[in-house]
Motif scaffolding. Sequence first.
Motif, mmCIF file in Angstrom:
data_model
loop_
_atom_site.group_PDB
_atom_site.id
_atom_site.type_symbol
_atom_site.label_atom_id
_atom_site.label_comp_id
_atom_site.label_asym_id
_atom_site.label_seq_id
_atom_site.Cartn_x
_atom_site.Cartn_y
_atom_site.Cartn_z
ATOM 1 N N PRO A 44 0.838 -1.214 0.000
ATOM 2 C CA PRO A 44 0.000 0.000 0.000
ATOM 3 C C PRO A 44 0.860 1.245 0.000
ATOM 4 O O PRO A 44 2.045 1.227 0.296
ATOM 5 C CB PRO A 44 -0.788 -0.126 1.308
ATOM 6 N N VAL A 45 0.201 2.337 -0.325
ATOM 7 C CA VAL A 45 0.930 3.597 -0.465
ATOM 8 C C VAL A 45 1.465 4.066 0.875
ATOM 9 O O VAL A 45 2.582 4.553 1.000
ATOM 10 C CB VAL A 45 0.007 4.664 -1.086
ATOM 11 N N GLY A 46 0.708 3.909 1.938
ATOM 12 C CA GLY A 46 1.144 4.367 3.253
ATOM 13 C C GLY A 46 2.336 3.607 3.777
ATOM 14 O O GLY A 46 3.138 4.131 4.542
ATOM 15 N N GLU A 47 2.486 2.330 3.385
ATOM 16 C CA GLU A 47 3.597 1.517 3.883
ATOM 17 C C GLU A 47 4.922 1.994 3.326
ATOM 18 O O GLU A 47 5.936 1.982 3.995
ATOM 19 C CB GLU A 47 3.348 0.061 3.518
ATOM 20 N N GLU A 48 4.951 2.425 2.067
ATOM 21 C CA GLU A 48 6.179 2.940 1.487
ATOM 22 C C GLU A 48 6.609 4.223 2.186
ATOM 23 O O GLU A 48 7.773 4.460 2.432
ATOM 24 C CB GLU A 48 5.989 3.186 -0.015
ATOM 25 N N GLU A 49 5.663 5.045 2.531
ATOM 26 C CA GLU A 49 6.007 6.284 3.204
ATOM 27 C C GLU A 49 6.497 6.037 4.617
ATOM 28 O O GLU A 49 7.364 6.737 5.117
ATOM 29 C CB GLU A 49 4.778 7.201 3.235
ATOM 30 N N SER A 50 5.945 4.998 5.289
ATOM 31 C CA SER A 50 6.376 4.729 6.662
ATOM 32 C C SER A 50 7.791 4.180 6.708
ATOM 33 O O SER A 50 8.445 4.266 7.733
ATOM 34 C CB SER A 50 5.412 3.743 7.322
ATOM 35 N N LYS A 51 8.296 3.603 5.619
ATOM 36 C CA LYS A 51 9.650 3.058 5.592
ATOM 37 C C LYS A 51 10.694 4.108 5.233
ATOM 38 O O LYS A 51 11.859 3.776 5.072
ATOM 39 C CB LYS A 51 9.722 1.902 4.598
ATOM 40 N N ASN A 52 10.297 5.339 5.098
ATOM 41 C CA ASN A 52 11.246 6.395 4.821
ATOM 42 C C ASN A 52 12.085 6.661 6.071
ATOM 43 O O ASN A 52 11.538 6.933 7.144
ATOM 44 C CB ASN A 52 10.486 7.658 4.412
ATOM 45 N N PRO A 53 13.437 6.586 6.010
ATOM 46 C CA PRO A 53 14.245 6.798 7.226
ATOM 47 C C PRO A 53 14.150 8.206 7.767
ATOM 48 O O PRO A 53 14.414 8.429 8.949
ATOM 49 C CB PRO A 53 15.669 6.472 6.752
ATOM 50 N N ASP A 65 17.425 1.644 17.146
ATOM 51 C CA ASP A 65 17.404 2.726 16.155
ATOM 52 C C ASP A 65 18.324 2.447 14.981
ATOM 53 O O ASP A 65 17.965 2.683 13.828
ATOM 54 C CB ASP A 65 17.806 4.039 16.828
ATOM 55 N N PHE A 66 19.527 1.935 15.251
ATOM 56 C CA PHE A 66 20.468 1.671 14.163
ATOM 57 C C PHE A 66 19.943 0.580 13.229
ATOM 58 O O PHE A 66 20.036 0.704 12.002
ATOM 59 C CB PHE A 66 21.818 1.270 14.744
ATOM 60 N N ALA A 67 19.388 -0.492 13.792
ATOM 61 C CA ALA A 67 18.855 -1.578 12.959
ATOM 62 C C ALA A 67 17.673 -1.088 12.122
ATOM 63 O O ALA A 67 17.558 -1.421 10.932
ATOM 64 C CB ALA A 67 18.439 -2.747 13.842
ATOM 65 N N GLU A 68 16.798 -0.292 12.704
ATOM 66 C CA GLU A 68 15.623 0.189 11.973
ATOM 67 C C GLU A 68 16.019 1.148 10.854
ATOM 68 O O GLU A 68 15.499 1.072 9.736
ATOM 69 C CB GLU A 68 14.664 0.869 12.942
ATOM 70 N N LEU A 69 16.962 2.047 11.147
ATOM 71 C CA LEU A 69 17.390 3.004 10.122
ATOM 72 C C LEU A 69 18.134 2.304 8.993
ATOM 73 O O LEU A 69 17.997 2.695 7.824
ATOM 74 C CB LEU A 69 18.272 4.072 10.757
ATOM 75 N N CYS A 70 18.929 1.292 9.308
ATOM 76 C CA CYS A 70 19.609 0.529 8.255
ATOM 77 C C CYS A 70 18.604 -0.209 7.377
ATOM 78 O O CYS A 70 18.746 -0.248 6.152
ATOM 79 C CB CYS A 70 20.593 -0.459 8.877
ATOM 80 N N ALA A 71 17.580 -0.808 7.981
ATOM 81 C CA ALA A 71 16.562 -1.515 7.203
ATOM 82 C C ALA A 71 15.781 -0.550 6.319
ATOM 83 O O ALA A 71 15.471 -0.855 5.165
ATOM 84 C CB ALA A 71 15.624 -2.259 8.147
ATOM 85 N N ARG A 72 15.457 0.625 6.832
ATOM 86 C CA ARG A 72 14.725 1.598 6.026
ATOM 87 C C ARG A 72 15.574 2.186 4.910
ATOM 88 O O ARG A 72 15.041 2.626 3.889
ATOM 89 C CB ARG A 72 14.217 2.731 6.931
ATOM 90 N N SER A 73 16.894 2.205 5.103
ATOM 91 C CA SER A 73 17.787 2.732 4.064
ATOM 92 C C SER A 73 18.190 1.683 3.037
ATOM 93 O O SER A 73 18.982 1.975 2.143
ATOM 94 C CB SER A 73 19.046 3.312 4.721
ATOM 95 N N GLY A 74 17.661 0.457 3.163
ATOM 96 C CA GLY A 74 18.004 -0.598 2.231
ATOM 97 C C GLY A 74 19.342 -1.245 2.497
ATOM 98 O O GLY A 74 19.941 -1.856 1.605
ATOM 99 N N TYR A 75 19.827 -1.142 3.712
ATOM 100 C CA TYR A 75 21.122 -1.699 4.098
ATOM 101 C C TYR A 75 20.841 -3.039 4.767
ATOM 102 O O TYR A 75 20.487 -3.116 5.943
ATOM 103 C CB TYR A 75 21.814 -0.723 5.048
ATOM 104 N N THR A 76 20.998 -4.128 4.027
ATOM 105 C CA THR A 76 20.595 -5.445 4.529
ATOM 106 C C THR A 76 21.636 -6.040 5.479
ATOM 107 O O THR A 76 21.342 -6.375 6.615
ATOM 108 C CB THR A 76 20.361 -6.407 3.345
#
Length: 555
Positions: A44-53, A65-76
Motif C-alpha cells: 500500500p501507499v502508506g507503507e512505502e512512506e512509513s519506511k522512509n528513514p 534505532d540503528f537496525a531500523e534506520l539501516c533496514a529503512r535505508s536498504g542496508y541489509t
Amino acid sequence: MSSEPSLPGSSPRAPRLGAQRSSGAVTKKGERAAKEKPATALPPVGEEESKNPEEYQCSGVLETDFAELCARSGYTDFPKVVTRPRPHPTFLRSASMSEKPTLDDQRLSASCSLNSVESKYAFFRPTIQVELEQEDNKAVKEIYIRGWKVDDRILGIFSKCLPPLSQLQAINFWKVGLTDKTLSTFIALLPLCSSTLRKVSLEGNPLPEQSYHKLMALDSTIAHLSLRNNNIDDHGAQLLGQALSTLHRCNRTLVSLNLGFNHIGDKGAGYIAEGLRLNRSLLWLSLAHNRIQDMGALKLAEVLRPFELTHSEVVERRRLLLEKGTQERLRSPSSSRHGDFREKGQMMGVSNVTLVDKTDKMQTMKTPKGLGKKKEKSGEVVKKEEKSGSGQSPTQGTPKKEDTTKAGKGKVTIPEQKPNKGKGTKIGTKEKRSILLESELVAETTEMINPLLEPVEHRDGKVFMPGNKVLLHLNLLRNRITEVGLEGFLTAVQYQVQFSKPKSASKGPMGLLWLSLAKNCFAPQCPTYTMIQELMLPRDPIKVKREEEAMAFLT
C-alpha cells in the motif's frame, strides 16, 4: 489383411500420446515456475512512506534505532550493536588461583568446543561495540568501531541515531578507513550529539591532507583527542600547532592530546611548541614514538621556562593593553567623561540645544515637582562625593545605583534603542542601561585572560613572558633525543620546581608534574637524566601517593 488398415490408424495415435505427455510436462513445468515465483503483492501507499528513514523517530536505544534506520535505508547486511567484551572475573580468578585447575579447564574446553566455530567467524564480522551505563543498561556511554570501513551511508545513519543518546561520552574509531571527506562529515555530526561527548579517538586513519586540526576548531567542544598511528608528519603538526593557538585565537576546550606513533620530526615539534606558547588549556600531551631530535626537544623545553616575545607578540600585547584600558575607562564613572560630554554639547549647533531644551521641558511636565527636587538633591550629593575624592568607599545604597545610571547615560549606543520602545518612559531606558552594564561585567568575569596580558619581565630591552605552567604531563618516550636536548629540559624543570609547587594548586598553576624521556638516545645512567628524575620524583602525584600509602601501612 484386415489388420493392415489398423496399423496406419494406430500410427497417428502414438504421437497424440506423446503430445499428451509433452503437454503434461509443459503444464508441470508451468506449475513449478508458478510455484517458484512468489505472488508480487503491491504494498500500500502508506507503507512505502512509513519506511522512509527521514520520518523515523529515534527512541534513544542505539541497537533498535540503528537496525531500523539501516533496514529503512536498504542496508541489509549491516553491523550489529553489541556490548564491548570485557574479561570475565571467573577467568581472572582461575588464572590467579591454583586450587581447582581441572574444573576451570573443563569449563573452558566445553565452552570452546561449543562456540569455537561461531566465535571464529563472529570475531571478524563488523560490529559496533558499546559501553553502557551501570545504572541504565540501555544508555550508551562509549562507542567503539574497529576494523571496518565507515562510509557516508553509515555516517548518515549515525547523524540520526547518535543525537538522542543523552549519555554519550566517547567515540573511538580504529582503522575505519576515514577520508578527508568523511572526516568533514563526522565533524559536522559532532555538534548534533549530546553535550556530554567530550572524547574522540581517531587512530589508524591516515589522511592525505592531514586535516585532523579541524577537530580542534574554535567552536569544538572536544576535551580529549587521540590521533595515534595516523602518519602525521611535520605538515600535519604545523596545522595542529596552529589549532592550539595563534596570535589572535586559541583553543580553550582541549585538555589532552595524544600524538603518539606518528612521523613528527624537529620541525613538527617546533610547531607544537609554538602552539603551546599562548595555549592555557592543554594539560596532557604525548609525543611518544616519533622522530623528534635535539632541536625539537629544545623548542619544547623553551616553552616551559620564560621565553622572549617576538615583535608581533609585543605589538599585539600593547594593543590588548590599550583595549583593556579603554574598556576600564568606559565602565568606570568619572567626572572627566561628564566634562567631555558637556563640552561636546556646548560645541553643537543651536538646533541641537533647542531640541535638548524641549526634551527637558517635556520631562519636567511629565515628572512631579517632588521627584525633580529629589533628583537635584541626589545630583548634589554625587557632586560632593566626586569632590571629596575616590579614596572613601561609599555605602552600599543609592549613590552607587545613580553612578551606574550616569555611566550608562554617557554611552552613545543607548539612543539607538529608543525608537524600538516608541513612547517609552525614562525608567525603561535606565533599566536597559543597568542590564547592559551587568551583562558586560559578567562577560568580563567569565572571559579567559589572554596569556599576553600576564605579568612580563623586561631584560636588556626585551620582553620575557613566564613559561607555560599549565601543562602537567609531557610524554617524549622513544624519540631520538640526546644529552643536548636533556640540558634544555633540565633548565626548564629547575625553573618550574623553583617557581611552582604542587601544594599551592589553589593559588595558581602547578607546572609540570610528569615528564617521560626514557628510551631515547642516551644512557639511563646519564647524570642529566638522573637529575631530572630526582627533581620530578617529588612532583609526581601518583608516586607520592604510593609512598604515603606505604608509609601509612608500615606505621
